[in-house]
Design a protein around this motif. Structure first.
Motif, PDB file in Angstrom:
ATOM      1  N   ARG A  46      10.678 -13.375  -7.876  1.00  0.00           N
ATOM      2  CA  ARG A  46      10.294 -12.461  -7.080  1.00  0.00           C
ATOM      3  C   ARG A  46       9.143 -12.954  -6.146  1.00  0.00           C
ATOM      4  O   ARG A  46       8.830 -12.708  -5.086  1.00  0.00           O
ATOM      5  N   ALA A  47       7.997 -13.382  -7.082  1.00  0.00           N
ATOM      6  CA  ALA A  47       6.611 -13.789  -6.445  1.00  0.00           C
ATOM      7  C   ALA A  47       7.069 -15.217  -5.660  1.00  0.00           C
ATOM      8  O   ALA A  47       6.263 -15.259  -4.688  1.00  0.00           O
ATOM      9  N   CYS A  48       7.791 -16.151  -6.006  1.00  0.00           N
ATOM     10  CA  CYS A  48       8.478 -17.197  -5.223  1.00  0.00           C
ATOM     11  C   CYS A  48       8.996 -17.050  -3.798  1.00  0.00           C
ATOM     12  O   CYS A  48       8.417 -17.331  -2.665  1.00  0.00           O
ATOM     13  N   ARG A  49       9.720 -15.845  -3.863  1.00  0.00           N
ATOM     14  CA  ARG A  49      10.345 -15.214  -2.815  1.00  0.00           C
ATOM     15  C   ARG A  49       9.288 -14.561  -1.864  1.00  0.00           C
ATOM     16  O   ARG A  49       9.238 -14.836  -0.634  1.00  0.00           O
TER      17      ARG A  49
ATOM     18  N   ARG B 252      22.055 -14.012  -8.447  1.00  0.00           N
ATOM     19  CA  ARG B 252      21.545 -14.041  -6.926  1.00  0.00           C
ATOM     20  C   ARG B 252      22.004 -12.588  -6.396  1.00  0.00           C
ATOM     21  O   ARG B 252      21.212 -12.290  -5.500  1.00  0.00           O
ATOM     22  N   TYR B 253      22.978 -12.076  -6.850  1.00  0.00           N
ATOM     23  CA  TYR B 253      23.434 -10.759  -6.152  1.00  0.00           C
ATOM     24  C   TYR B 253      23.181  -9.533  -7.240  1.00  0.00           C
ATOM     25  O   TYR B 253      23.223  -8.475  -6.413  1.00  0.00           O
TER      26      TYR B 253
ATOM     27  N   GLY C 231      18.303 -16.985  -7.610  1.00  0.00           N
ATOM     28  CA  GLY C 231      18.338 -15.585  -7.614  1.00  0.00           C
ATOM     29  C   GLY C 231      17.122 -14.924  -8.261  1.00  0.00           C
ATOM     30  O   GLY C 231      16.562 -15.407  -8.940  1.00  0.00           O
ATOM     31  N   ASP C 232      16.982 -13.688  -7.943  1.00  0.00           N
ATOM     32  CA  ASP C 232      15.839 -12.749  -8.351  1.00  0.00           C
ATOM     33  C   ASP C 232      16.294 -12.294  -9.567  1.00  0.00           C
ATOM     34  O   ASP C 232      15.237 -11.612 -10.411  1.00  0.00           O
ATOM     35  N   GLU C 233      17.271 -11.984 -10.124  1.00  0.00           N
ATOM     36  CA  GLU C 233      17.821 -11.208 -11.163  1.00  0.00           C
ATOM     37  C   GLU C 233      18.086 -11.993 -12.396  1.00  0.00           C
ATOM     38  O   GLU C 233      19.431 -12.079 -13.102  1.00  0.00           O
TER      39      GLU C 233
END
Length: 486
Positions: free
Chosen positions: A279-282, A188-189, A226-228
């Motif tokens: 990232r694409a979903c975000r 997440r972070y 989260g993106d990471e």
């Protein structure tokens, strides 16, 4: 661990804006401040600290606000005060009473700390004791709503500035599930994990079986927020918890053909693909429920390359190529087994398995868009759902983007354009159904199902496109079967 002397510092000039407290939370805190000393703790303060130092904090919906309330008497009295605001209050917990509060869609958990109104020394001692019971230092900083002070007993403010996740005390090991929560925080972070915390987490790996099964899926589901993702996978491996997800662990260091995958082995590709999917979903505003499916399918799409799923092929010229024929089918089975063991809902398991099984289809055409029959057949295998077709395109794109220097746009978007058109999505209704076969006198059984499948193929191939033509086709097929029953 560092010492636990309490550090006090002035709160922000605009604490409401800094903490991003909804109006309902402000109303409830004001009511609590009249009867005791409310301290906002946990994720609300953590996220504010990380935003302040410029870290990206994903928006995952309205925040749940955690409060420790000191010196307010018993939980019943606190509940009465909260209900006077119009809130719905439910009392929970016997040893450690908590008021679970909902007002205008905002959720507060108010932990009622027993005892009289504390002076500053007693309050600070209680804060230090509470901080040492939390998982990581970032979650152990409290904001005093009465004094507008930040109270930090374990160095959480400094760790926020450094972007470090560190266990708040050795009591981190009281609950082994905290290791998975640590992995989730990394996703997440994007924070790094302190080496001492990695070492402590490794000592907890053998306690996997002590974690209640029903607690596993919520952590895995939230991991996808989260993106990471690749960073989270690296921590999962470093802490020795990856081995409890054997289907995922099995692709670590499995080689891939460098022509198609210059990024390296399968586990590297899986992490990059999951990053791209997240990232694409975000960017597309995909809902949390759909994001879970897309990110998990991207993460697991190549688990079929483990073991016999990958072969080295030596050409006549002595060159070596690496192939993974059929890995999409074996991968769907492996993903299903893993998600079922982790307690994922049936619908999630089934959809992820379908996406893994079909992720290679987009590579079957190059350049030209797919034919309408091919798109119809794919949509049928995807369950006939446009939502699933869109998820499939996102997973295929993540697969293409997760190839390092070989990243490219996936041909899946051309497929999706055809699927969404009138000739495919506009004609999803099956024109030959089981009722038609029953009306024709057939009994359910293997031949019954085979005829339905044949009818679906014929419709997808454009042999018939309306009810009248479908009836003629069925009549002709039944006549052929009658003339040649074998």
């Amino acid at each position: 661990m560092r010492g636990s002397a309490l550090h006090r510092c002035p709160g922000p000039a605009d604490p409401v804006g800094w903490l991003r407290l909804p109006q309902a939370a402000q109303t409830l805190l004001a009511a609590l401040s009249e009867v005791g000393r409310p301290l906002v703790v946990g994720g609300t303060v953590r996220d504010a600290l990380l935003r302040e130092v410029g870290r990206s904090v994903p928006d995952v919906g309205p925040p749940d606000v955690d409060v420790e309330l000191h010196g307010a008497g018993g939980p019943e009295a606190v509940a009465t005060v909260l209900r006077a605001t119009g809130a719905v209050v439910v009392l929970a917990g016997a040893t450690f009473p908590v008021c679970k509060v909902v007002l205008d869609g905002t959720h507060l958990d108010v932990a009622v700390v027993p005892g009289p109104v504390p002076d500053d020394d007693a309050l600070h001692a209680a804060v230090a004791s509470s901080a040492r019971q939390r998982d990581v230092t970032l979650n152990a900083v409290a904001w005093d709503a009465v004094r507008n002070e930040l109270l930090d007993a374990v160095g959480g403010i400094d760790d926020a500035r450094a972007g470090v996740l560190r266990h708040a005390s050795v009591r981190f090991g009281d609950d082994p599930l905290r290791v998975l929560r640590l992995v989730r925080f990394v996703a997440r972070y994007g924070c790094t994990v302190h080496p001492d915390t990695i070492a402590l987490a490794r000592t907890l790996s053998d306690r996997w079986d002590s974690v209640a099964h029903e607690r596993l899926w919520p952590e895995l589901r939230r991991l996808t927020e989260g993106d990471e993702q690749s960073a989270a996978l690296a921590v999962l491996h470093a802490t020795d918890w990856e081995r409890h997800l054997p289907e995922l662990a099995a692709v670590r260091d499995v080689p891939q053909d460098p022509v198609w995958h210059p990024e390296g082995p399968v586990h590297v590709h899986a992490g990059l693909a999951a990053d791209a999917a997240a990232r694409a979903c975000r960017a597309a505003g995909v809902t949390p429920a759909r994001r879970v499916v897309v990110v998990l399918a991207a993460l697991l799409h190549d688990v079929g390359k483990a073991g016999d799923g990958t072969q080295r092929v030596v050409g006549e010229d002595g060159s070596v190529r690496i192939r993974s024929l059929g890995h999409e089918v074996s991968g769907a089975l492996a993903a299903t087994a893993l998600l079922r063991r982790l307690g994922a809902p049936r619908a999630v398991v089934q959809e992820v398995a379908v996406l893994v099984r079909e992720h290679m289809v987009a590579h079957s055409t190059t350049g030209a868009p797919p034919s309408v029959p091919a798109a119809r057949r794919l949509l049928r295998r995807l369950g006939g759902s446009l939502d699933t077709a869109e998820a499939w395109a996102l997973v295929c794109e993540a697969d293409s983007q997760g190839r390092g220097p070989a990243a490219s746009r996936s041909p899946a978007w051309a497929w999706l354009e055809v699927i969404a058109g009138d000739q495919v999505a506009g004609r999803r209704e099956r024109l030959v159904t089981g009722r038609d076969l029953l009306d024709a006198g057939l009994e359910p059984g293997p031949s019954f199902r085979a005829l339905l499948a044949e009818a679906a193929d014929a419709q997808d191939d454009g042999v018939f496109d309306d009810v009248s033509a479908a009836r003629h086709w069925l009549a002709a097929r039944l006549a052929e079967r009658a003339a040649d029953p074998d």
